[in-house]
Design an enzyme around this catalytic site. Structure first.
Site, mmCIF file in Angstrom:
data_model
loop_
_atom_site.group_PDB
_atom_site.id
_atom_site.type_symbol
_atom_site.label_atom_id
_atom_site.label_comp_id
_atom_site.label_asym_id
_atom_site.label_seq_id
_atom_site.Cartn_x
_atom_site.Cartn_y
_atom_site.Cartn_z
ATOM 1 N N HIS A 69 -28.051 -35.464 21.413
ATOM 2 C CA HIS A 69 -28.323 -35.152 22.991
ATOM 3 C C HIS A 69 -29.821 -35.949 23.128
ATOM 4 O O HIS A 69 -30.663 -35.686 22.235
ATOM 5 C CB HIS A 69 -28.642 -33.748 23.139
ATOM 6 N N GLU A 72 -33.277 -34.080 22.525
ATOM 7 C CA GLU A 72 -33.564 -33.375 21.347
ATOM 8 C C GLU A 72 -34.285 -34.298 20.467
ATOM 9 O O GLU A 72 -33.659 -34.646 19.264
ATOM 10 C CB GLU A 72 -32.217 -32.823 21.045
ATOM 11 N N GLU A 268 -29.516 -25.854 14.767
ATOM 12 C CA GLU A 268 -30.401 -26.027 15.787
ATOM 13 C C GLU A 268 -31.672 -25.771 15.251
ATOM 14 O O GLU A 268 -32.097 -24.616 14.996
ATOM 15 C CB GLU A 268 -29.823 -24.778 16.883
HETATM 16 O O1 0X9 Z 1 -24.251 -27.028 23.180
HETATM 17 C C1 0X9 Z 1 -24.292 -27.888 22.055
HETATM 18 O O2 0X9 Z 1 -23.701 -28.947 22.155
HETATM 19 C C2 0X9 Z 1 -24.939 -27.448 20.991
HETATM 20 N N1 0X9 Z 1 -26.410 -26.841 21.815
HETATM 21 S S1 0X9 Z 1 -27.518 -27.736 22.168
HETATM 22 O O3 0X9 Z 1 -28.410 -26.713 22.774
HETATM 23 N N2 0X9 Z 1 -28.046 -28.557 21.241
HETATM 24 O O4 0X9 Z 1 -26.824 -28.607 23.211
HETATM 25 C C3 0X9 Z 1 -24.601 -26.206 20.429
HETATM 26 C C4 0X9 Z 1 -23.054 -26.731 19.628
HETATM 27 C C5 0X9 Z 1 -22.710 -25.593 18.977
HETATM 28 N N3 0X9 Z 1 -21.091 -25.629 19.000
HETATM 29 C C6 0X9 Z 1 -20.684 -24.489 19.735
HETATM 30 N N4 0X9 Z 1 -21.084 -23.726 20.228
HETATM 31 N N5 0X9 Z 1 -19.215 -24.888 19.896
HETATM 32 ZN ZN ZN Z 2 -27.971 -30.805 20.984
#
Ligand code: 0X9
Ligand code: ZN
Length: 317
Positions: A69, A72, A268
């Site tokens: 991302h 990040e 995270e």
């Molecule tokens: O949403 C995401 O891709 C991740 N969080 S972020 O804030 N870095 O964008 C978390 C991905 C974790 N996976 C699932 N919840 N499936």
């Molecule tokens: Zn992310």
């Protein structure tokens, strides 16, 4: 580029240069390869580290990545730092690192989404960009690379709307960046363990993400749970199943585990998702060293157990 106060973060050119310098100083144990090009044509760099590069395919392998991302940026600083740490500690004669590196095949891809990362800092003030820089059918930009992997793709927690920040793309692996990761992982069948760095919230996540139900294979579920709990002792993060955060389909770890049975985690990183003024995606460069430090033991633990992650279930792993 980065705002002056955050100059310690590495932009694409600085990261490339640093990786180039490090690997050229340690050619005996490291290689720098492009695993493919981003949509805008930037090389996606992978660093391979092993004490026995000639036979690395026969050694247990682990892979670490960051920068899926765009905003990040902290997630890039960790794999970059661990490349530097392993290469310099090995050369300095650190016996623990020499033992680990001699017995493993290690892969680091610090910036999976270089186009997005560069776009985020292109004006000198942050844009809060997340996705890659694909021009979509409706004229908007970007596919969410962490919704574009091909296991459970098309399920919940991913958008069909190109304008959305979680747009899954027109098809699984439609993007050159996820395609490059897929090809790379699939060309290294010795990979047993994967860690994808993201920010933020201080969490250790493991499959599944696309459904609330947990991994059905008891041993596989336990190995993720036990490893996550152990790593949490070092970094203080909260271990949980990814869908416990929220349902999302098409992420890296569901694919790596679902398709290839690779033991897979998403971290995270800092800051916590609480309180005001901690910075969210932009916590400031002063945070970099402590986040690198607190995640070093978890990374070494994953490397240590890459020969057989299931050892952690013996009780003395
Ligand atoms: O949403 C995401 O891709 C991740 N969080 S972020 O804030 N870095 O964008 C978390 C991905 C974790 N996976 C699932 N919840 N499936
Ligand atoms: Zn992310």
């Amino acid at each position: 580029d980065f705002p002056a106060k955050d100059a310690a973060f590495h932009n694409y050119a600085e990261m490339t240069e640093k990786l180039r310098t490090l690997t050229s100083r340690h050619t005996d144990i490291s290689q720098m390869n492009s695993i493919g090009k981003s949509l805008e044509g930037r090389d996606i760099w992978a660093i391979r580290i092993s004490g026995d590069l000639a036979n690395a395919d026969t050694l247990p392998a682990a892979i670490f990545m960051g920068g899926h991302h765009a905003r990040e940026h902290l997630s890039i600083e960790l794999p970059l730092y661990y490349v530097e740490y392993l290469l310099t500690e090995y050369a300095n004669g650190n016996p623990r690192i020499q033992r680990l590196v001699n017995a493993r095949d290690l892969h680091f891809i610090p910036m999976v989404n270089p186009d997005g990362a560069e776009f985020d800092i292109s004006t000198g003030s942050y844009k809060s960009w997340r996705k890659n820089r694909r021009q979509n059918s409706n004229g908007t930009y970007g596919v969410d690379l962490n919704r574009n992997y091909g296991y459970g793709w098309g399920g919940g927690g991913a958008s069909t709307n190109p304008s959305s920040d979680t747009f899954r793309g027109p098809s699984a692996f439609s993007e050159p960046e996820t395609q490059a990761i897929k090809n790379y992982v699939e060309s290294h069948e010795n990979i047993t363990s994967l860690l994808s760095f993201h920010t933020f919230s201080q969490l250790i996540l493991y499959p599944w993400g696309h459904q609330y139900e947990g991994i059905s294979n008891t041993r596989d579920k336990q190995v993720h749970e036990v490893m996550a709990k152990k790593m949490a002792e070092w970094n203080g993060y909260e271990p949980k199943q990814a869908s416990g955060l929220y349902i999302a389909s098409g992420d890296t770890t569901d694919w790596a585990y679902g398709e290839h049975k690779i033991i897979s985690f998403t971290f995270e990183l800092d800051p916590a998702n609480s309180g005001w003024g901690s910075g969210g995606f932009y916590p400031g460069a002063q945070i970099i060293p402590e986040v690198q430090r607190k995640n070093l033991e978890p990374v070494l633990y994953m490397i240590e157990h890459a020969d057989n992650p299931y050892r952690v279930l013996d009780g003395n792993g």
